[in-house]
Design a protein around this motif. Structure first.
Motif, PDB file in Angstrom:
ATOM      1  N   MET A   1      11.150  -4.174   1.783  1.00  0.00           N
ATOM      2  CA  MET A   1      10.499  -5.455   1.966  1.00  0.00           C
ATOM      3  C   MET A   1      11.498  -6.442   2.575  1.00  0.00           C
ATOM      4  O   MET A   1      12.695  -6.368   2.321  1.00  0.00           O
ATOM      5  N   PRO A   2      11.026  -7.380   3.396  1.00  0.00           N
ATOM      6  CA  PRO A   2      11.931  -8.359   3.996  1.00  0.00           C
ATOM      7  C   PRO A   2      12.254  -9.485   3.012  1.00  0.00           C
ATOM      8  O   PRO A   2      11.441  -9.849   2.166  1.00  0.00           O
ATOM      9  N   TYR A   3      13.465 -10.012   3.150  1.00  0.00           N
ATOM     10  CA  TYR A   3      13.867 -11.155   2.322  1.00  0.00           C
ATOM     11  C   TYR A   3      14.775 -12.053   3.151  1.00  0.00           C
ATOM     12  O   TYR A   3      15.717 -11.575   3.807  1.00  0.00           O
ATOM     13  N   VAL A   4      14.511 -13.363   3.102  1.00  0.00           N
ATOM     14  CA  VAL A   4      15.326 -14.337   3.827  1.00  0.00           C
ATOM     15  C   VAL A   4      16.369 -14.911   2.871  1.00  0.00           C
ATOM     16  O   VAL A   4      16.018 -15.452   1.815  1.00  0.00           O
ATOM     17  N   VAL A   5      17.634 -14.788   3.232  1.00  0.00           N
ATOM     18  CA  VAL A   5      18.723 -15.276   2.381  1.00  0.00           C
ATOM     19  C   VAL A   5      18.611 -16.784   2.178  1.00  0.00           C
ATOM     20  O   VAL A   5      18.403 -17.544   3.135  1.00  0.00           O
ATOM     21  N   GLN A   6      18.746 -17.204   0.921  1.00  0.00           N
ATOM     22  CA  GLN A   6      18.672 -18.614   0.553  1.00  0.00           C
ATOM     23  C   GLN A   6      20.078 -19.150   0.254  1.00  0.00           C
ATOM     24  O   GLN A   6      20.997 -18.384  -0.033  1.00  0.00           O
TER      25      GLN A   6
ATOM     26  N   ASN B   1      20.312  -1.719  -6.748  1.00  0.00           N
ATOM     27  CA  ASN B   1      21.773  -1.770  -6.787  1.00  0.00           C
ATOM     28  C   ASN B   1      22.323  -2.215  -5.438  1.00  0.00           C
ATOM     29  O   ASN B   1      21.658  -2.117  -4.409  1.00  0.00           O
ATOM     30  N   THR B   2      23.546  -2.725  -5.439  1.00  0.00           N
ATOM     31  CA  THR B   2      24.115  -3.281  -4.210  1.00  0.00           C
ATOM     32  C   THR B   2      24.357  -2.196  -3.162  1.00  0.00           C
ATOM     33  O   THR B   2      24.279  -2.473  -1.960  1.00  0.00           O
ATOM     34  N   GLU B   3      24.640  -0.977  -3.605  1.00  0.00           N
ATOM     35  CA  GLU B   3      24.847   0.106  -2.638  1.00  0.00           C
ATOM     36  C   GLU B   3      23.583   0.360  -1.825  1.00  0.00           C
ATOM     37  O   GLU B   3      23.634   0.564  -0.605  1.00  0.00           O
ATOM     38  N   ALA B   4      22.423   0.334  -2.497  1.00  0.00           N
ATOM     39  CA  ALA B   4      21.155   0.515  -1.781  1.00  0.00           C
ATOM     40  C   ALA B   4      20.904  -0.639  -0.820  1.00  0.00           C
ATOM     41  O   ALA B   4      20.395  -0.459   0.293  1.00  0.00           O
ATOM     42  N   LEU B   5      21.275  -1.850  -1.249  1.00  0.00           N
ATOM     43  CA  LEU B   5      21.086  -3.027  -0.397  1.00  0.00           C
ATOM     44  C   LEU B   5      21.971  -2.948   0.845  1.00  0.00           C
ATOM     45  O   LEU B   5      21.533  -3.241   1.969  1.00  0.00           O
ATOM     46  N   LEU B   6      23.214  -2.514   0.667  1.00  0.00           N
ATOM     47  CA  LEU B   6      24.118  -2.369   1.806  1.00  0.00           C
ATOM     48  C   LEU B   6      23.656  -1.250   2.742  1.00  0.00           C
ATOM     49  O   LEU B   6      23.729  -1.382   3.966  1.00  0.00           O
TER      50      LEU B   6
ATOM     51  N   ALA C   1      20.634  -0.292   3.271  1.00  0.00           N
ATOM     52  CA  ALA C   1      19.434  -0.723   3.995  1.00  0.00           C
ATOM     53  C   ALA C   1      19.743  -1.785   5.045  1.00  0.00           C
ATOM     54  O   ALA C   1      18.894  -2.088   5.895  1.00  0.00           O
ATOM     55  N   ASN C   2      20.974  -2.346   4.973  1.00  0.00           N
ATOM     56  CA  ASN C   2      21.364  -3.398   5.921  1.00  0.00           C
ATOM     57  C   ASN C   2      22.780  -3.095   6.424  1.00  0.00           C
ATOM     58  O   ASN C   2      23.759  -3.674   5.949  1.00  0.00           O
ATOM     59  N   PRO C   3      22.908  -2.159   7.381  1.00  0.00           N
ATOM     60  CA  PRO C   3      24.237  -1.675   7.806  1.00  0.00           C
ATOM     61  C   PRO C   3      25.166  -2.772   8.312  1.00  0.00           C
ATOM     62  O   PRO C   3      26.382  -2.599   8.313  1.00  0.00           O
ATOM     63  N   GLY C   4      24.636  -3.895   8.740  1.00  0.00           N
ATOM     64  CA  GLY C   4      25.486  -4.972   9.253  1.00  0.00           C
ATOM     65  C   GLY C   4      26.164  -5.786   8.169  1.00  0.00           C
ATOM     66  O   GLY C   4      27.059  -6.594   8.465  1.00  0.00           O
ATOM     67  N   LEU C   5      25.763  -5.584   6.914  1.00  0.00           N
ATOM     68  CA  LEU C   5      26.348  -6.361   5.816  1.00  0.00           C
ATOM     69  C   LEU C   5      27.699  -5.779   5.407  1.00  0.00           C
ATOM     70  O   LEU C   5      27.949  -4.599   5.573  1.00  0.00           O
TER      71      LEU C   5
ATOM     72  N   PRO D   1      15.318  -2.562  -0.263  1.00  0.00           N
ATOM     73  CA  PRO D   1      14.639  -1.300  -0.580  1.00  0.00           C
ATOM     74  C   PRO D   1      13.938  -1.378  -1.929  1.00  0.00           C
ATOM     75  O   PRO D   1      14.416  -2.030  -2.866  1.00  0.00           O
ATOM     76  N   ALA D   2      12.798  -0.717  -2.030  1.00  0.00           N
ATOM     77  CA  ALA D   2      12.093  -0.639  -3.306  1.00  0.00           C
ATOM     78  C   ALA D   2      12.823   0.342  -4.205  1.00  0.00           C
ATOM     79  O   ALA D   2      13.145   1.449  -3.799  1.00  0.00           O
ATOM     80  N   GLN D   3      13.103  -0.071  -5.409  1.00  0.00           N
ATOM     81  CA  GLN D   3      13.776   0.834  -6.351  1.00  0.00           C
ATOM     82  C   GLN D   3      13.172   0.594  -7.731  1.00  0.00           C
ATOM     83  O   GLN D   3      13.692  -0.149  -8.539  1.00  0.00           O
ATOM     84  N   THR D   4      12.046   1.212  -7.958  1.00  0.00           N
ATOM     85  CA  THR D   4      11.359   1.017  -9.233  1.00  0.00           C
ATOM     86  C   THR D   4      11.640   2.163 -10.197  1.00  0.00           C
ATOM     87  O   THR D   4      11.199   2.129 -11.325  1.00  0.00           O
TER      88      THR D   4
END
Length: 404
Positions: free
Chosen positions: A1-6, A21-26, A28-32, A47-50
């Motif tokens: 899902m998309p999210y705009v940084v606040q 987890n942060t590893e999944a977030l990184l 999913a966003n290789p530029g981070l 990423p969805a991680q339920t």
């Protein structure tokens, strides 16, 4: 899902919000990059991680697996309804749903003024017998709040988050407040102690975040539009890395601000001006954060005080011989409960604990939580919580015994 940084977002805060987890977030966003701050307006993919997968081990039982992951047996069965679980064979892959902790305070990510304000409001709704007060404001106008729990005659004060890079003490104190309030509300015990009964003997006033401006700087980095950007860069020797910053936003060490042989501390520090640490300011109580804490202490006349810092797993209990006769005995009790070492400290002045002992001749303690390099890693939070919780319960019990 998309999210705009606040504004104020970090990788850990976003991961906590979406229970990933942060590893999944990184991934999913290789530029981070984990070490770089996020900029507001950046579009991220979350990423969805339920759920996650668990491989059954020899000797496992369904009830044991459910307990291991904090789930009900029904939740585990529901997530694996497509499988025949009558025979739990080693190697079987089970779906483990991510549990809802049911907690208000969440110590899995950076914790600052934003989290504190939201959690204080939520705790007040959940436990209306709490009281929340604004006792002052930081240099940048952020409120400094105090939370009251209990209504007994013995009065205890605990403060946290005085040093910017020791902000982990703030969620530790807030977690204790939630645990104690819940135990009192439901008639439960905390660390083997009947909290409802104890809080009829003790009033706890907690100030969870003394230095909100500094905590924000450490957690979020220096924004180009920060009103003190140029001064902060100069005081930090040109570096834009502020993870080691201890001081408030004016480069003053708040735990060197109190009128307890301040001039000797100033000479000992020999700091030539504002900086990341050790500058005691132009004079005692020059900073609004220290003034708020001193005035609140004078107003409330506490019987016992604890200042939470990091790190070293030590408890400092004395000050130049002004401490009362019970001080060391109580320190040893706090040490037994936490596993920390009671230390008779010399060569330190102008701290909150020093001033409290000097001014009121009552037991005051600086507790150096955990062990390592500040800021302590957030992964250590569960272990730190296990150390702090029994120590604070013991401090409340000690205060109750003093006024009997």
């Amino acid at each position: 899902m998309p999210y705009v940084v606040q504004p104020g977002d970090t990788l850990l805060r976003i991961a906590r919000t979406f229970n990933v987890n942060t590893e999944a977030l990184l991934a999913a966003n290789p530029g981070l990059h984990a070490a770089r701050p996020l900029f507001p307006g950046l579009l991220l993919s979350v990423p969805a991680q339920t759920a996650f997968i668990y491989r059954v081990q020899s000797g496992d039982a369904l009830l044991g697996i459910a307990g291991k992951f904090g789930l009900s047996l029904q939740a585990l069965l529901q997530a694996n309804r497509h499988q025949d679980l009558k025979k739990l064979l080693p190697g079987l892959l089970l779906t483990i749903p991510c549990p809802d902790s049911g907690r208000i305070v969440d110590g899995r990510a950076e914790y600052g003024q934003r989290e504190l304000a939201a959690d204080a409001e939520a705790l007040l709704k959940a436990y209306p017998f709490l009281q929340v007060e604004r006792i002052g404001a930081s240099v940048m106008g952020k409120p400094i709040i105090a939370v009251r729990l209990g209504d007994g005659p013995a009065k205890v004060h605990v403060n946290a988050g005085m040093h910017a890079n020791e902000w982990i003490t703030t969620p530790l104190l807030m977690t204790f407040l939630e645990d104690a309030a819940k135990a009192a509300s439901f008639g439960q015990k905390l660390c083997g102690v009947d909290m409802r009964s104890l809080l009829q003997q003790v009033t706890l006033w907690a100030v969870p975040l003394v230095n909100p401006d500094g905590a924000e700087l450490v957690q979020e980095g220096l924004r180009p539009d920060h009103p003190h950007a140029q001064e902060l860069l100069r005081w930090n020797r040109g570096s834009d890395r502020f993870q080691r910053w201890k001081a408030n936003i004016r480069g003053v060490d708040l735990n060197d601000q109190f009128p307890a042989f301040w001039e000797e501390e100033q000479a000992r520090r020999d700091a030539d001006g504002p900086g990341p640490r050790d500058y005691p300011g132009p004079h005692p109580l020059s900073e609004p954060e220290a003034v708020a804490l001193a005035e609140f202490t004078a107003e409330q006349q506490f019987d016992l005080a604890v200042a939470l810092h990091t790190q070293g797993q030590e408890i400092y209990w004395n000050y130049r011989g002004y401490e009362p006769v019970d001080a060391e005995r109580i320190a040893r009790r706090l040490a037994r409960e936490s596993g920390y070492k009671p230390v008779k400290l010399t060569g330190s002045d102008a701290g909150y604990k020093d001033w409290f002992i000097l001014q009121y001749r009552k037991p005051g303690y600086t507790v150096e939580v955990g062990y390592g390099l500040n800021p302590l890693p957030i992964e250590a939070f569960p272990d730190l919580n296990d150390e702090v919780r029994p120590l604070l319960v013991a401090a409340l019990e000690a205060a109750a015994s003093l006024v009997l």
